[in-house]
Design an enzyme around this catalytic site. Structure first.
Site, short mmCIF file in Angstrom:
data_model
loop_
_atom_site.label_atom_id
_atom_site.label_comp_id
_atom_site.label_asym_id
_atom_site.label_seq_id
_atom_site.Cartn_x
_atom_site.Cartn_y
_atom_site.Cartn_z
N HIS A 1 0.84 -1.21 0.00
CA HIS A 1 0.00 0.00 0.00
C HIS A 1 0.88 1.26 0.00
O HIS A 1 0.74 2.13 -0.87
CB HIS A 1 -0.92 -0.01 1.23
CG HIS A 1 -1.83 1.17 1.32
ND1 HIS A 1 -3.15 1.13 0.94
CD2 HIS A 1 -1.61 2.43 1.75
CE1 HIS A 1 -3.70 2.32 1.12
NE2 HIS A 1 -2.79 3.14 1.62
N GLU A 2 1.78 1.34 0.97
CA GLU A 2 2.65 2.53 1.04
C GLU A 2 3.56 2.59 -0.18
O GLU A 2 3.87 3.67 -0.67
CB GLU A 2 3.46 2.54 2.34
CG GLU A 2 2.62 2.53 3.63
CD GLU A 2 1.56 3.62 3.70
OE1 GLU A 2 1.77 4.71 3.13
OE2 GLU A 2 0.50 3.38 4.32
N HIS B 1 1.76 4.42 -2.89
CA HIS B 1 1.86 5.88 -2.69
C HIS B 1 3.24 6.38 -3.10
O HIS B 1 3.39 7.41 -3.75
CB HIS B 1 1.66 6.22 -1.20
CG HIS B 1 0.23 6.21 -0.74
ND1 HIS B 1 -0.76 6.96 -1.32
CD2 HIS B 1 -0.38 5.53 0.28
CE1 HIS B 1 -1.92 6.75 -0.68
NE2 HIS B 1 -1.71 5.88 0.29
N GLU C 1 -4.72 7.86 -3.22
CA GLU C 1 -5.16 6.58 -2.65
C GLU C 1 -5.42 5.55 -3.76
O GLU C 1 -5.26 4.35 -3.53
CB GLU C 1 -6.41 6.83 -1.81
CG GLU C 1 -6.77 5.72 -0.84
CD GLU C 1 -5.75 5.49 0.28
OE1 GLU C 1 -4.83 6.31 0.46
OE2 GLU C 1 -5.87 4.47 0.97
ZN ZN Z 1 -3.16 5.23 1.74
#
Ligand code: ZN
Length: 507
Positions: free
Chosen positions: A266-267, A270, A296
């Site tokens: 997830h990170e 980003h 996101e």
């Molecule tokens: Zn996030």
């Protein structure tokens, strides 16, 4: 006639200094979360306040206002990119100037009191302790909305800070569509005879092997460790000091290796966005995402669509067996795939699966719009929360700590933030539909662990634009259609019909 190019050069130079201060603030916050000794907190608070004040003064001073006032009226003398930088800076400046400094100070003070009381209220599950502070944050946010201005709802002025151009009126039909079809899907899943057995997952997973695996996956995704690093923190996050220095954190659960994996991916999503922002505009506001929802979409694309796919687990199962000797000999890629996608309506948003996540967001959206629009008061929140949890997720809330006190956002006064999580899901699925058309070999590349084509696609259609375009324009230009909930609903319904069949079939 002033020389607009030299005025632009002055603006560029000045923005560089301001962005340097912003990135220094981010570095100090990163240090606070990752390395700082506990006793450093007092001085760090003062240092952050001093630098934040300095940044605000520089950004809103007479020189900046006059540069922007002159340049915004003469964008025809600038290149399209230069004009975009002037436009975006003007937008930020207008927002910064509209709110009087007295309100900024009141807000910051109320925020830190609300935060402290929220921590205690959550610990003791005592909503009444937080209630007056919630009321204050709502009142101050409504005041803020009045200064910012809006057409229909004061909520729109707050939402705009996180998702430019989005309004409550535009969100309602989108959220209605999601709520209806996602609730129906969750009900079908609950009735499926194929509930996965995930008891095998509950073992001791070596922590350094977990970290090592996360780093390998990040490397495969294209995350540049020469321009970033991964550390451990309580709450995983991504932070940026430059396009060439984008750092992420993760957290390890010793009994569930899928937890660190999904946090890291997830990170990492980003961070890939940040590493791909337009380098020519580093040290300016253009080297940034136009909205939190679009940001996101990048983390959710990698975490859910790629990192929770069957091809992904087919690729990585052999490596996982090497890293955790003897622990996965019996497990198949299907077991991993089903474990990573188990659906269970639950109380806590941050632990929610793909099928229920948006329902948590919609509930918060309905409550916070009602608070900001004044149709309910702070004291009504727990009752409303619990009733909506029953309707949307069918669960009973045992106490407020597991209910309306679970999130930090309202204590921060961040009304309008929650919807961006759901929008991120929608954008990610819409981008994926198009990427699958443009990359016919899409799932094969995932199964080979060769993600460079996917990353290039995202770089081309999303990352490289920075704030040159807003998120709706980026989605429209990338996919040929305006943002829509349909691709996400299609994605969920297709994926979970296979994972939770009504009749026996193979996954
Ligand atoms: Zn996030």
């Amino acid at each position: 006639m002033p020389d607009f190019q030299s005025l632009y050069a002055q603006l560029f130079e000045k923005l560089g200094e301001i962005v340097d201060i912003r990135h220094t603030l981010a570095l100090m916050q990163w240090d606070q979360e990752v390395c700082m000794p506990q006793k450093g907190a007092f001085a760090r608070g003062l240092q952050l306040a001093t630098l934040a004040g300095l940044e605000h003064r520089l950004f809103t001073d007479a020189e900046m206002r006059s540069l922007i006032d002159t340049l915004r009226g003469h964008t025809e003398a600038l290149s399209p990119e230069q004009a975009a930088l002037v436009r975006e800076t003007a937008h930020d400046l207008d927002r910064g100037i509209k709110i009087p400094e007295s309100l900024v100070r009141l807000f910051a003070e109320a925020q830190s009191r609300a935060y402290e009381e929220w921590v205690e209220a959550r610990r003791t599950s005592d909503f009444r302790r937080f209630q007056p502070h919630l009321k204050t944050m709502v009142d101050l946010s409504r005041e803020k909305a009045e200064f910012l201005g809006y057409e229909e709802s004061p909520y729109d002025a707050l939402l705009d800070e996180y998702e430019r151009g989005m309004t409550a009126t535009k969100l309602r039909p989108i959220f209605d569509a999601l709520a209806g079809r996602q609730s129906a899907l969750v009900a079908r899943i609950a009735e499926s005879p194929y509930q996965p057995d995930v008891s095998w997952l509950d073992q001791a997973w070596n922590e350094s092997a977990q970290l090592c695996f996360c780093e390998e996956v990040l490397r495969d995704m294209g995350y540049d460790f020469g321009a970033g690093r991964q550390d451990i923190s309580v709450h995983p996050f991504t932070t940026t000091f430059d396009v060439q220095d984008v750092r992420i954190t993760t957290r390890i659960n010793p009994r569930d290796f899928l937890s660190a994996l999904s946090s890291s991916i997830h990170e990492g999503g980003h961070a890939l966005y940040e590493q791909g922002l337009p380098a020519a505009f580093r040290r300016t506001p253009l080297a940034d995402a136009p909205s939190l929802g679009l940001h996101e979409s990048q983390s959710r694309f990698w975490e859910n669509i790629i990192g929770r796919s069957h091809p992904f687990f087919r690729r990585y199962l052999p490596r996982l067996r090497e890293l955790f000797p003897g622990q996965l000999d019996e497990a198949t890629s299907t077991d991993l795939y089903r474990a990573a996608n188990r659906v269970a309506p639950s109380l806590i948003r941050v632990d929610a699966d793909e099928c229920t996540y948006n329902l948590h967001v919609i509930l918060r959206f309905e409550i916070e719009t009602a608070l900001i629009e004044g149709s309910i008061r702070a004291e009504h929140v727990p009752e409303l929360w619990n009733a909506k949890m029953k309707v949307y997720l069918g669960v009973d809330v045992p106490d407020d700590a597991h209910g309306c006190l679970q999130d930090i956002h309202w204590a921060h006064g961040s009304f309008g933030y929650f919807p961006t999580y759901a929008l991120g899901n929608l954008y990610s699925a819409q981008l994926t539909e198009q990427a699958r058309k443009d990359i016919p070999d899409f799932w094969n590349t995932v199964e080979k662990g060769s993600f460079s084509e996917l990353l290039l696609w995202l770089r081309e259609h999303v990352h490289r634009h920075g704030r040159m375009k807003n998120s709706a324009e980026i989605i429209q230009d990338a996919t040929g259609s305006p943002p829509s909930p349909e691709p996400f609903l299609r994605y969920l319904e297709e994926k979970y019909a296979v994972l939770y069949p009504a009749q026996p079939q193979s996954v």
